[in-house]
Design an enzyme around this catalytic site. Structure first.
Site, PDB file in Angstrom:
ATOM      1  N   ASP A  59      20.126 -24.418  10.741  1.00 51.78           N
ATOM      2  CA  ASP A  59      18.733 -24.124  11.083  1.00 51.78           C
ATOM      3  C   ASP A  59      18.647 -23.608  12.526  1.00 51.78           C
ATOM      4  O   ASP A  59      19.550 -22.908  12.991  1.00 51.78           O
ATOM      5  CB  ASP A  59      17.883 -25.383  10.884  1.00 51.78           C
ATOM      6  CG  ASP A  59      16.459 -25.078  10.453  1.00 51.78           C
ATOM      7  OD1 ASP A  59      15.690 -24.576  11.290  1.00 51.78           O
ATOM      8  OD2 ASP A  59      16.116 -25.346   9.286  1.00 51.78           O
TER       9      ASP A  59
ATOM     10  N   HIS B  50      11.909 -25.766  14.376  1.00 53.14           N
ATOM     11  CA  HIS B  50      12.019 -25.898  12.921  1.00 53.14           C
ATOM     12  C   HIS B  50      13.125 -26.883  12.520  1.00 53.14           C
ATOM     13  O   HIS B  50      12.921 -27.778  11.684  1.00 53.14           O
ATOM     14  CB  HIS B  50      12.285 -24.511  12.329  1.00 53.14           C
ATOM     15  CG  HIS B  50      12.179 -24.415  10.845  1.00 53.14           C
ATOM     16  ND1 HIS B  50      13.248 -24.641  10.008  1.00 53.14           N
ATOM     17  CD2 HIS B  50      11.136 -24.094  10.044  1.00 53.14           C
ATOM     18  CE1 HIS B  50      12.867 -24.466   8.752  1.00 53.14           C
ATOM     19  NE2 HIS B  50      11.590 -24.137   8.741  1.00 53.14           N
TER      20      HIS B  50
ATOM     21  N   SER C  61      10.488 -25.276   3.370  1.00 54.45           N
ATOM     22  CA  SER C  61      11.433 -25.781   4.381  1.00 54.45           C
ATOM     23  C   SER C  61      11.300 -27.286   4.567  1.00 54.45           C
ATOM     24  O   SER C  61      12.260 -27.956   4.953  1.00 54.45           O
ATOM     25  CB  SER C  61      11.198 -25.094   5.732  1.00 54.45           C
ATOM     26  OG  SER C  61      11.688 -23.791   5.741  1.00 54.45           O
TER      27      SER C  61
END
Length: 280
Positions: free
Chosen positions: A7, A45, A263
């Site tokens: 990520d 994220h 996600s």
């Protein structure tokens, strides 16, 4: 059990990754972003994703505990501060997992990202890469994508992202729980991508042969999920309400934020898979 998070990096000092002895369960970090050595999370994220899968019970009396709160995390950074990465970086990270998985007992790989699935799974280098991991007993869990509707709100099919288009991958869609614990009101989130896959190859006569793999295989909550926040990340900079919404629930906004998408549902499934690997 080790979970690899491919990520935007992980803010390993977050309370969510404390194992109860003030040391982090992020046991290894490496950046595959060209020209960047930092493995921190400037985008915001990866930290959020990692804590959904394996966040500790240290926040709000365990209210935001991850699914597998004792799992170790391997931080493989492939996205920059703007959430942008390259296929080559992703391939390099997957190859690193293939070579090094035994060292950290990596059994689950979270890929809460993707690229438009154009090439058939028979030609796509990402498909070959994730298939290699499956031979080693490693489960790749990938986000279906957030292209389930047009800008006008019309439902769209066939927008599953790569590598989620590969049959060896457990591909995850998102549900909306409407803020309740009851399952009776849960529905597929409107933004969640639907199959079948539309990646294809073209024969010598010019005809397209579509893969038509039924995806996603499973769904999990992905709407307005509160989880760990990397400090001063660019997601917060562009959308400050992501923290103010969390403040309403947690009573503080210094290390938690809201996010929505496949996600977020992907690490929930990944954490469950890690528990199953631990039990069996």
């Amino acid at each position: 059990v080790g979970i690899a998070v491919v990520d935007s990096g992980i803010y390993s000092s977050a309370d969510s990754f404390n194992n109860g002895t003030q040391s982090s369960r992020v046991v290894f970090s490496k950046s595959f972003v060209a020209g960047e050595t930092s493995t921190g999370d400037q985008y915001g994220h990866g930290t959020h994703v990692a804590s959904i899968a394996a966040g500790s019970s240290s926040r709000n009396s365990g209210a935001y505990k991850g699914i597998a709160p004792k799992a170790n995390l391997v931080n493989l950074k492939v996205l920059n501060a703007n959430g942008v990465g390259t296929t080559s970086s992703l391939l390099s990270a997957v190859e690193w997992i293939r070579v090094s998985h035994a060292t950290y007992n990596i059994r689950v790989v979270i890929v809460s990202l993707g690229t438009p699935a154009i090439d058939s799974m028979w030609n796509d280098p990402l498909s070959y890469a994730v298939q290699d991991l499956s031979w080693y007993g490693i489960l790749v869990v990938a986000a279906a994508g957030n292209d389930g509707k047009t800008a006008l709100g019309q439902k769209v099919y066939g927008k599953i992202h790569s590598p989620g288009n590969d049959p060896s991958v457990l591909t995850v869609g998102a549900t909306n729980s409407f803020g309740t614990d009851s399952r009776s009101d849960d529905v597929m989130a409107s933004y969640s991508s639907h199959g079948p896959t539309r990646s294809y190859w073209t024969d010598n006569a010019g005809y397209k042969h579509y893969d038509h793999v039924v995806k996603p295989e499973i769904v999990a909550p992905g709407n307005k999920i509160v989880a760990a926040m990397a400090p001063s990340n660019s997601l917060i900079s562009s959308s400050p309400p992501l923290t103010s919404l969390a403040l309403d629930i947690t009573g503080q906004n210094d290390d938690m934020m809201y996010q929505s998408g496949t996600s977020m549902s992907t690490p929930a499934v990944s954490g469950a898979a890690a528990l199953l690997f631990q039990m069996n």
